[in-house]
Scaffold this active site. Structure first.
Site, PDB file in Angstrom:
ATOM      1  N   LYS A 213      -0.351  48.789 -31.924  1.00 44.26           N
ATOM      2  CA  LYS A 213      -1.624  48.223 -31.476  1.00 44.26           C
ATOM      3  C   LYS A 213      -2.034  48.840 -30.147  1.00 44.26           C
ATOM      4  CE  LYS A 213      -2.897  44.918 -28.881  1.00 44.26           C
ATOM      5  NZ  LYS A 213      -4.023  45.558 -28.175  1.00 44.26           N
TER       6      LYS A 213
ATOM      7  N   GLY B 255       3.113  46.501 -20.873  1.00 47.35           N
ATOM      8  CA  GLY B 255       1.909  45.911 -20.292  1.00 47.35           C
ATOM      9  C   GLY B 255       2.258  45.153 -19.024  1.00 47.35           C
ATOM     10  N   SER B 256       1.397  44.222 -18.668  1.00 46.45           N
ATOM     11  CA  SER B 256       1.582  43.505 -17.402  1.00 46.45           C
ATOM     12  C   SER B 256       2.690  42.467 -17.526  1.00 46.45           C
ATOM     13  CB  SER B 256       0.278  42.818 -17.022  1.00 46.45           C
ATOM     14  OG  SER B 256      -0.036  41.856 -18.013  1.00 46.45           O
ATOM     15  N   THR B 257       3.235  42.084 -16.394  1.00 46.38           N
ATOM     16  CA  THR B 257       4.282  41.064 -16.379  1.00 46.38           C
ATOM     17  C   THR B 257       3.737  39.738 -16.899  1.00 46.38           C
ATOM     18  OG1 THR B 257       5.514  42.178 -14.652  1.00 46.38           O
ATOM     19  CG2 THR B 257       5.839  39.793 -14.837  1.00 46.38           C
TER      20      THR B 257
ATOM     21  N   GLY C  35       3.629  40.012 -20.564  1.00 45.63           N
ATOM     22  CA  GLY C  35       5.010  40.153 -21.016  1.00 45.63           C
ATOM     23  C   GLY C  35       5.721  38.803 -21.095  1.00 45.63           C
TER      24      GLY C  35
ATOM     25  N   GLU D  86       8.400  46.443 -21.250  1.00 46.17           N
ATOM     26  CA  GLU D  86       8.206  47.388 -20.145  1.00 46.17           C
ATOM     27  C   GLU D  86       7.019  46.877 -19.349  1.00 46.17           C
ATOM     28  OE1 GLU D  86      10.091  49.796 -19.368  1.00 46.17           O
ATOM     29  OE2 GLU D  86      11.212  50.314 -21.167  1.00 46.17           O
TER      30      GLU D  86
ATOM     31  N   CYS E 108       2.811  52.283 -13.757  1.00 46.63           N
ATOM     32  CA  CYS E 108       3.751  51.175 -13.535  1.00 46.63           C
ATOM     33  C   CYS E 108       4.832  51.536 -12.526  1.00 46.63           C
ATOM     34  CB  CYS E 108       4.376  50.767 -14.865  1.00 46.63           C
ATOM     35  SG  CYS E 108       5.120  52.169 -15.723  1.00 46.63           S
TER      36      CYS E 108
ATOM     37  N   GLU F 146       1.227  43.705  -7.852  1.00 46.67           N
ATOM     38  CA  GLU F 146       0.890  45.026  -8.401  1.00 46.67           C
ATOM     39  C   GLU F 146      -0.635  45.174  -8.372  1.00 46.67           C
ATOM     40  OE1 GLU F 146       1.270  45.774 -12.678  1.00 46.67           O
ATOM     41  OE2 GLU F 146       2.347  47.605 -12.170  1.00 46.67           O
TER      42      GLU F 146
HETATM   43  P1  NAD Z   1      -1.954  43.900 -20.385  1.00 49.52           P
HETATM   44  O1  NAD Z   1      -0.693  43.129 -20.294  1.00 49.52           O
HETATM   45  O2  NAD Z   1      -3.220  43.228 -20.089  1.00 49.52           O
HETATM   46  O3  NAD Z   1      -2.119  44.523 -21.849  1.00 49.52           O
HETATM   47  C1  NAD Z   1      -1.122  45.327 -22.436  1.00 49.52           C
HETATM   48  C2  NAD Z   1      -1.288  45.277 -23.946  1.00 49.52           C
HETATM   49  O4  NAD Z   1      -1.024  43.961 -24.399  1.00 49.52           O
HETATM   50  C3  NAD Z   1      -2.685  45.608 -24.439  1.00 49.52           C
HETATM   51  O5  NAD Z   1      -2.576  46.293 -25.667  1.00 49.52           O
HETATM   52  C4  NAD Z   1      -3.298  44.227 -24.648  1.00 49.52           C
HETATM   53  O6  NAD Z   1      -4.357  44.225 -25.574  1.00 49.52           O
HETATM   54  C5  NAD Z   1      -2.113  43.462 -25.172  1.00 49.52           C
HETATM   55  N1  NAD Z   1      -2.161  42.020 -24.963  1.00 49.52           N
HETATM   56  C6  NAD Z   1      -2.888  41.312 -24.068  1.00 49.52           C
HETATM   57  N2  NAD Z   1      -2.608  40.007 -24.179  1.00 49.52           N
HETATM   58  C7  NAD Z   1      -1.677  39.880 -25.146  1.00 49.52           C
HETATM   59  C8  NAD Z   1      -0.973  38.771 -25.706  1.00 49.52           C
HETATM   60  N3  NAD Z   1      -1.180  37.531 -25.278  1.00 49.52           N
HETATM   61  N4  NAD Z   1      -0.066  39.004 -26.668  1.00 49.52           N
HETATM   62  C9  NAD Z   1       0.180  40.265 -27.097  1.00 49.52           C
HETATM   63  N5  NAD Z   1      -0.475  41.356 -26.617  1.00 49.52           N
HETATM   64  C10 NAD Z   1      -1.380  41.156 -25.640  1.00 49.52           C
HETATM   65  O7  NAD Z   1      -1.723  45.173 -19.453  1.00 49.52           O
HETATM   66  P2  NAD Z   1      -2.779  46.318 -19.098  1.00 49.52           P
HETATM   67  O8  NAD Z   1      -3.645  45.838 -18.010  1.00 49.52           O
HETATM   68  O9  NAD Z   1      -3.383  46.862 -20.328  1.00 49.52           O
HETATM   69  O10 NAD Z   1      -1.783  47.442 -18.544  1.00 49.52           O
HETATM   70  C11 NAD Z   1      -1.396  47.511 -17.242  1.00 49.52           C
HETATM   71  C12 NAD Z   1      -0.022  46.888 -17.037  1.00 49.52           C
HETATM   72  O11 NAD Z   1       0.946  47.574 -17.836  1.00 49.52           O
HETATM   73  C13 NAD Z   1       0.460  47.026 -15.626  1.00 49.52           C
HETATM   74  O12 NAD Z   1       1.030  45.816 -15.208  1.00 49.52           O
HETATM   75  C14 NAD Z   1       1.533  48.102 -15.706  1.00 49.52           C
HETATM   76  O13 NAD Z   1       2.491  48.052 -14.704  1.00 49.52           O
HETATM   77  C15 NAD Z   1       2.096  47.851 -17.050  1.00 49.52           C
HETATM   78  N6  NAD Z   1       2.774  49.051 -17.550  1.00 49.52           N
HETATM   79  C16 NAD Z   1       4.144  49.059 -17.610  1.00 49.52           C
HETATM   80  C17 NAD Z   1       4.805  50.210 -18.017  1.00 49.52           C
HETATM   81  C18 NAD Z   1       6.306  50.259 -18.101  1.00 49.52           C
HETATM   82  O14 NAD Z   1       6.816  51.137 -18.786  1.00 49.52           O
HETATM   83  N7  NAD Z   1       7.034  49.357 -17.454  1.00 49.52           N
HETATM   84  C19 NAD Z   1       4.071  51.339 -18.370  1.00 49.52           C
HETATM   85  C20 NAD Z   1       2.687  51.303 -18.277  1.00 49.52           C
HETATM   86  C21 NAD Z   1       2.049  50.143 -17.869  1.00 49.52           C
END
Ligand code: NAD
Length: 474
Positions: free
Chosen positions: A170, A222-224, A227, A244, A278, A377
Site C-alpha cells: 500500500k 511511517g510515523s511513530t 506505528g 520502521e 527518518c 521529529e
Molecule cells: P504516516 O505514519 O502518516 O503514514 C505512513 C503510511 O501509513 C502511509 O502509507 C499512510 O497512508 C499509512 N497509514 C496512515 N494511518 C494508518 C493507519 N491508521 N493504519 C495503517 N496505515 C496507516 O507517516 P508519513 O507522514 O507518511 O511518513 C513520515 C514518517 O515516516 C516519519 O515519521 C518518518 O520518520 C517515518 N519513516 C520511517 C522510516 C524508517 O525506516 N524508520 C523511513 C521513512 C520514514
C-alpha cells in the site's frame, strides 16, 4: 489517465481518486487510486490464492523472477526517479540513487541471498535430531510512506518475495503514481498473478489492510504515532509486525573533529531529502570548547545549500511533499522562535520560491534538550544545536530522547568516535558519515520501531521457524 491499482496480475481503475500534486509547483500531476475496502478484500484474496504455489516454489525460481523484476525496474529507473522527485520534492540526484538504482540492487541482493541461505538445517538433539525449517510467513501487508517510496517499498517487497511470501503493497496517496512501477515490473518479469498487488490510499485503507483477516504479517514504515496504532492492532491479532518509525537522531561532533569534513558530511547526514528522512542527524551536539565555531559553520552550511527545482541535478534542497507538511515545519519554526532558541539560518519560506512547498534550511542554536524542537521529529530542513562539556554528557544528551533510529559521531579519531557510537542507544549510527548498508540490519530501538530490515535479518523477518523433531540419527 485513470487512477489505477494492481491486483491479481491486472491493472484496475479505482472508483475513487485523489490528485497527486507536484511538490515544486502545487500543480496536479495525475490521479492516485484510493482503493475501497472491497478492493482490499480482492487484493488479499489474490495474495492468499497465489501463496501456496509461490511459497512452494524453489528459491532459484523466485530468485530468477526477482532478477527479472530488477531488470524491469532498472529499465524504468529514469522516469520513476523523476516522477518521485515531482511527487515528493526529492532532489533528482538523490532520487536517481534511492528510487532508481536502489530497488533493483536490493532485489538482486535478496535473490542471491535466498539461494545461498538453506531452507532447512539439521541439529543433533538428545533423542535424535531436529530439522529446523524456515518457512514463508504468508501474506504480507506492506505499508510505506511517501518520503522514499520506491526504496522503502523495495525494502519490504524484495525480501518478502524472496522468502516466498505474497504481498499487498500500500502506497501513500502523495506517491500513489510511482508505486505502479513495481506492478509494471512484476508484469514484465512474469511474476505469477497475485504474488504482488499494489494499492494506494490513506489511513483508512492502511488500517483496513493491517486488520484484514487474510493477512499474516504487517511490515510498516511511517510515523511513530501511526506505528503505535498498527502495533496495537497487530498485538490484539497476534500478528507479526515490523515497524520502521520516526527518529530524532543526534550528530555528536567531538572536540577534535575536522570541521570542514564534518560539514561536508552533515550536508547529507542532516539535510538529505529536504529533511524528510527518518534517520536524519537533526540534533547537533557541539562541544562548548568549539561551540561558536560550530554554530557558524552549521549556519553557513545551511545558508549555502542550493535550494530549488528538484529536477535540477544541482539542487540540494527541494520543496517539502505538501502544503500540510510545509505548514507543519513552519509551525515548528515558530515554536523554536518562541522557545528562546537563537535562529542562525533560514526560518521562513525562501523569497525566490513562492510556488510549491519550500522551506529554507533552518538552524536554531542554544536549544535545550528539553525543548520541543529537540524532542519532536520535525521532518523538514530544521536543525537544532545544543552544547555539551564532556563526551559522557554528549552521550547522555544523545540518549535523552524517546527515539533510537540513527545518529552520527564526528571526530578525527575513528576509535574514539566508535567508542562513543557504541554508547548511543540506537539501531544504527555512522562514524564520520551516515550511509545505509544493504548487508547490515536497519531499524530502530525505543519509539523508532520494532524489528529490522535489510541484510540477512531482513529476509528472516519474512520467514517463520519450524522444528521437526526426529528420533535416531540424521
Ligand atoms: P504516516 O505514519 O502518516 O503514514 C505512513 C503510511 O501509513 C502511509 O502509507 C499512510 O497512508 C499509512 N497509514 C496512515 N494511518 C494508518 C493507519 N491508521 N493504519 C495503517 N496505515 C496507516 O507517516 P508519513 O507522514 O507518511 O511518513 C513520515 C514518517 O515516516 C516519519 O515519521 C518518518 O520518520 C517515518 N519513516 C520511517 C522510516 C524508517 O525506516 N524508520 C523511513 C521513512 C520514514
Amino acid at each position: 489517465m485513470p487512477a489505477l491499482f494492481f491486483v491479481d496480475g491486472h491493472f484496475h481503475t479505482a472508483d475513487r481518486a485523489e490528485p497527486v500534486v507536484e511538490a515544486a509547483t502545487g500543480e496536479p500531476l495525475g490521479d492516485g487510486a484510493v482503493v475501497t475496502e472491497s478492493d482490499i478484500d480482492t487484493a488479499v484474496a489474490a495474495a492468499r490464492r497465489a501463496l501456496p504455489e509461490w511459497r512452494a516454489s524453489s528459491p532459484d525460481h523466485r530468485a530468477a523472477i526477482l532478477i527479472a523484476m530488477a531488470d524491469a525496474l532498472k529499465a524504468r529507473a529514469k522516469p520513476t526517479s523523476e516522477l518521485v522527485s515531482r511527487e515528493n520534492g526529492m532532489p533528482i540526484a538523490l532520487s536517481r540513487g534511492a528510487n532508481g538504482a536502489f530497488p533493483p540492487l536490493l532485489l538482486r541482493y535478496y535473490a542471491q541471498l535466498v539461494t545461498e541461505t538453506p531452507v532447512e538445517e539439521i541439529r543433533p538433539s538428545i533423542t535424535g535430531h531436529t530439522i529446523v525449517r524456515r518457512e514463508a510467513v504468508g501474506v504480507v501487508a506492506a505499508i510505506v510512506p511517501w518520503n522514499y517510496p520506491q526504496a522503502l517499498a523495495a525494502m519490504k517487497v524484495a525480501p518478502a518475495l524472496a522468502a516466498g511470501c505474497t504481498v499487498v503493497l500500500k502506497a501513500s496517496p502523495e506517491t500513489a503514481l510511482d508505486a505502479l512501477a513495481f506492478a509494471e515490473a512484476a508484469v514484465d518479469a512474469g511474476l505469477p498473478a497475485g504474488v504482488l498487488n499494489v494499492v494506494s490510499g490513506g489511513p483508512s485503507v492502511g488500517a483496513c489492510l493491517v486488520a484484514h483477516p487474510g493477512v499474516d504479517k504487517v511490515a510498516f514504515t511511517g510515523s511513530t504515532a501511526t506505528g503505535r496504532l498498527v502495533a496495537e492492532i497487530c498485538g490484539r491479532l497476534m500478528r507479526p509486525v515490523t515497524l520502521e518509525l520516526g527518529g530524532k537522531s543526534a550528530a555528536i561532533i567531538l572536540d577534535d573533529a575536522d570541521l570542514d569534513a564534518t560539514m561536508r558530511g552533515l550536508r547529507n547526514a542532516s539535510f538529505v531529502n529536504n529533511g524528510q528522512t527518518c534517520h536524519l542527524s537533526s540534533r547537533i551536539l557541539a562541544p562548548r570548547s568549539r561551540y561558536d565555531e560550530i554554530v557558524d559553520a552549521v549556519a553557513a552550511l545551511a545558508d549555502g545549500l542550493a535550494v530549488g527545482d528538484p529536477l535540477d541535478p544541482a539542487t540540494e534542497i527541494g520543496p517539502l511533499v505538501s502544503s500540510r507538511q510545509r505548514d507543519r515545519v513552519l509551525d515548528y519554526i515558530t515554536v523554536g522562535r518562541d522557545s528562546g532558541a537563537r535562529l542562525v539560518a533560514g526560518g521562513s519560506v525562501p523569497k525566490d520560491q513562492p510556488r510549491g512547498w519550500f522551506v529554507a534550511p533552518t538552524v536554531f542554536a542554544d536549544v535545550e534538550n528539553s525543548d520541543r524542537l529537540a524532542r519532536e521529529e520535525i521532518f523538514g530542513p530544521v536543525l537544532t544545536i545544543s552544547g555539551y562539556d564532556t563526551d559522557d554528557e554528549a552521550i547522555a544528551l544523545a540518549n535523552d530522547t524517546e527515539f533510537g533510529l540513527a545518529g552520527t559521531v564526528w571526530s578525527a579519531d575513528v576509535d574514539r568516535a566508535t567508542t562513543v557510537a557504541r554508547a548511543v542507544h540506537t539501531g544504527t549510527i555512522g562514524v564520520n558519515d551516515y550511509a545505509l548498508d544493504v548487508r547490515a540490519p536497519f531499524g530502530g530501538v525505543k519509539a523508532s520501531g520494532l524489528g529490522r530490515e535489510l541484510g540477512p535479518e531482513g529476509l528472516e523477518a519474512y520467514r517463520t521457524l519450524k522444528s521437526i523433531y526426529r528420533t535416531g540419527p540424521a
